[in-house]
Enzyme design. Structure first.
Site, PDB file in Angstrom:
ATOM      1  N   LYS A  12       0.898  -1.114  -0.231  1.00  0.00           N
ATOM      2  CA  LYS A  12       0.210  -0.044  -0.045  1.00  0.00           C
ATOM      3  C   LYS A  12       1.005   1.277  -0.006  1.00  0.00           C
ATOM      4  O   LYS A  12       2.042   1.063   0.439  1.00  0.00           O
ATOM      5  CB  LYS A  12      -0.874   0.045   1.226  1.00  0.00           C
ATOM      6  CG  LYS A  12      -0.193   0.151   2.764  1.00  0.00           C
ATOM      7  CD  LYS A  12       0.051   1.399   3.029  1.00  0.00           C
ATOM      8  CE  LYS A  12       0.767   1.385   4.348  1.00  0.00           C
ATOM      9  NZ  LYS A  12       1.556   2.839   4.755  1.00  0.00           N
ATOM     10  N   PRO A  96       9.625  -3.990  -0.680  1.00  0.00           N
ATOM     11  CA  PRO A  96      11.096  -3.720   0.183  1.00  0.00           C
ATOM     12  C   PRO A  96      10.467  -3.660   1.708  1.00  0.00           C
ATOM     13  O   PRO A  96       9.445  -3.231   1.993  1.00  0.00           O
ATOM     14  CB  PRO A  96      11.299  -2.038  -0.385  1.00  0.00           C
ATOM     15  CG  PRO A  96      10.772  -2.053  -1.688  1.00  0.00           C
ATOM     16  CD  PRO A  96       9.354  -3.020  -1.872  1.00  0.00           C
ATOM     17  N   GLY A  98      10.647  -2.351   5.897  1.00  0.00           N
ATOM     18  CA  GLY A  98      10.692  -1.254   6.548  1.00  0.00           C
ATOM     19  C   GLY A  98      10.613  -0.232   5.691  1.00  0.00           C
ATOM     20  O   GLY A  98      11.516   0.877   6.002  1.00  0.00           O
ATOM     21  N   ALA A  99       9.797  -0.198   4.571  1.00  0.00           N
ATOM     22  CA  ALA A  99       9.681   1.127   3.830  1.00  0.00           C
ATOM     23  C   ALA A  99       8.392   1.918   3.845  1.00  0.00           C
ATOM     24  O   ALA A  99       8.434   3.018   3.259  1.00  0.00           O
ATOM     25  CB  ALA A  99       9.921   0.053   2.546  1.00  0.00           C
ATOM     26  N   ALA A 102       3.911  -1.298   3.991  1.00  0.00           N
ATOM     27  CA  ALA A 102       3.082  -2.432   4.626  1.00  0.00           C
ATOM     28  C   ALA A 102       3.351  -3.734   4.153  1.00  0.00           C
ATOM     29  O   ALA A 102       2.461  -4.631   4.150  1.00  0.00           O
ATOM     30  CB  ALA A 102       1.501  -1.963   4.554  1.00  0.00           C
ATOM     31  N   ALA A 106       0.701  -6.814   4.628  1.00  0.00           N
ATOM     32  CA  ALA A 106      -0.012  -7.823   3.592  1.00  0.00           C
ATOM     33  C   ALA A 106       0.590  -9.102   3.612  1.00  0.00           C
ATOM     34  O   ALA A 106      -0.540  -9.793   3.197  1.00  0.00           O
ATOM     35  CB  ALA A 106       0.877  -7.028   2.221  1.00  0.00           C
ATOM     36  N   ASP A 138      -2.490  -1.717   9.887  1.00  0.00           N
ATOM     37  CA  ASP A 138      -2.991  -1.662   8.673  1.00  0.00           C
ATOM     38  C   ASP A 138      -3.413  -2.900   8.231  1.00  0.00           C
ATOM     39  O   ASP A 138      -3.590  -2.960   6.614  1.00  0.00           O
ATOM     40  CB  ASP A 138      -1.238  -1.491   7.949  1.00  0.00           C
ATOM     41  CG  ASP A 138      -0.847  -0.178   8.090  1.00  0.00           C
ATOM     42  OD1 ASP A 138      -1.789   0.863   8.273  1.00  0.00           O
ATOM     43  OD2 ASP A 138       0.202   0.116   7.658  1.00  0.00           O
TER      44      ASP A 138
END
Ligand code: ATP
Length: 311
Positions: A12, A96, A98-99, A102, A106, A138
């Protein structure tokens, strides 16, 4: 005989993230607009005997133990539905880590949806959301995906009209991660005097805050206007700390992105375009301006669904 399931678990981005107050549970009261994109992990579930949970992931920085959110999702489902069996989870990591995309959420959402199918539970979307919310803020959004308004901690969802005609270029330095708790804690330290203090003030912020113009543009599915009203309070703490993230944002702007913003707690920055060719051009321009092998640049399209069954 139970068989294996393969699911697509989209990342997301946040089109909007506004922090409006504190909550008694220690989290923040948020107004967010969430958007699924086509960049996705592939999560495969295979039945195992007993109540064993095994987890494999091809990314060296993703933990394969009980701390993995997908593992926690499987454990929660076993607690709720004892005797249904074990599961082997294989995550092909494309998002990726720690981006601010989420990725872990997911994967957890894919496990909830996949075990519902594997165990023939027939859970409703609302029931899946309830389990998802126990695991993380999330995760309910990751289950249903698309475009949605998210209130509370992010778990109170209202679906919004699809924006599937937009493209996003995502850019993130591989070696740079931002811990979400750090970003929110730092925001509280610096900005808590601006928080709404009572239910009326919170409601006023929800109705009259930064989301008003964005929600209007989304209701008209106006792909030119939507990118003009992106907003993220966490930029105020992450960008000053990481000038190289600010630099990417400035470059997207100079390349004529329809809009640019950091996603969630970052450090991923996205630039929006209304065609794949414009998005690809912007990706090439960014690559040329910042020829650093550490910088990961991905072109992706908005997508209108959450967890999808592939086979
Ligand atoms: P968010 O946008 O929800 O803050 P994020 O994209 O910033 O998420 P993730 O990639 O989901 O962050 O994960 C952050 C940390 O969580 C990782 O550093 C990793 O140690 C841990 N983690 C646990 N489970 C997973 C998973 N399935 N995939 C990736 N990271 C995971």
């Amino acid at each position: 005989m139970m068989h294996a399931y393969t699911l697509k678990a989209p990342a997301k981005i946040n089109l909007l993230l506004e922090i409006i107050g504190d909550r008694p549970d220690g989290f923040h009261e948020l107004v967010m607009v969430m958007q699924s994109v086509n960049l996705a992990d592939i999560v495969e579930l295979q039945p195992l005997s007993g109540d064993r949970i095994e987890l494999f992931c091809n990314h060296p920085q993703v933990p394969c133990d009980q701390s993995n959110l997908a593992h926690r999702a499987a454990r929660l489902m076993q607690e709720q539905f004892p005797g249904k069996g074990g599961v082997a989870i294989t995550i092909d990591k494309k998002i990726p880590i720690g981006a601010g995309l989420a990725g872990g959420s997911a994967d957890a959402a894919a496990v909830l949806v996949g075990l519902d199918l594997m165990w023939g539970l027939g859970l409703t979307q609302a029931e899946l959301h309830t389990y998802a919310a126990k695991l993380g803020s999330d995760i309910p959004f990751c289950v249903s995906g698309g475009t949605a308004l998210a209130l509370g901690r992010g778990e109170e969802l209202t679906p919004l009209p699809d924006l599937d005609q937009l493209y996003a270029v995502l850019a993130k330095y591989r070696s740079l991660s931002v811990a979400t708790p750090w970003a929110y804690k730092t925001y509280r330290q610096q900005f808590s005097e601006s928080y709404a203090r009572d239910p009326e003030a919170l409601e006023k912020r929800r109705r009259e805050g930064h989301s008003v113009e964005l929600l209007a543009a989304i209701s008209h599915r106006d792909s030119q206007k939507v990118p003009q009203y992106l907003y993220n309070d966490l930029e105020k703490v992450v960008l000053p700390e990481h000038p190289q993230v600010q630099e990417i944002r400035d470059l997207f702007q100079s390349f004529g992105a329809l809009g640019t913003m950091m996603s969630g707690s970052g450090p991923t920055v996205f630039g929006l375009a209304d065609s794949r060719s414009k998005a690809e051009l912007m990706a090439t321009q960014l690559q040329t301006a910042l020829p650093d092998p550490d910088l990961e640049i991905l072109v992706t399209k908005f997508c209108s669904s959450g967890i999808q069954l592939l086979s």
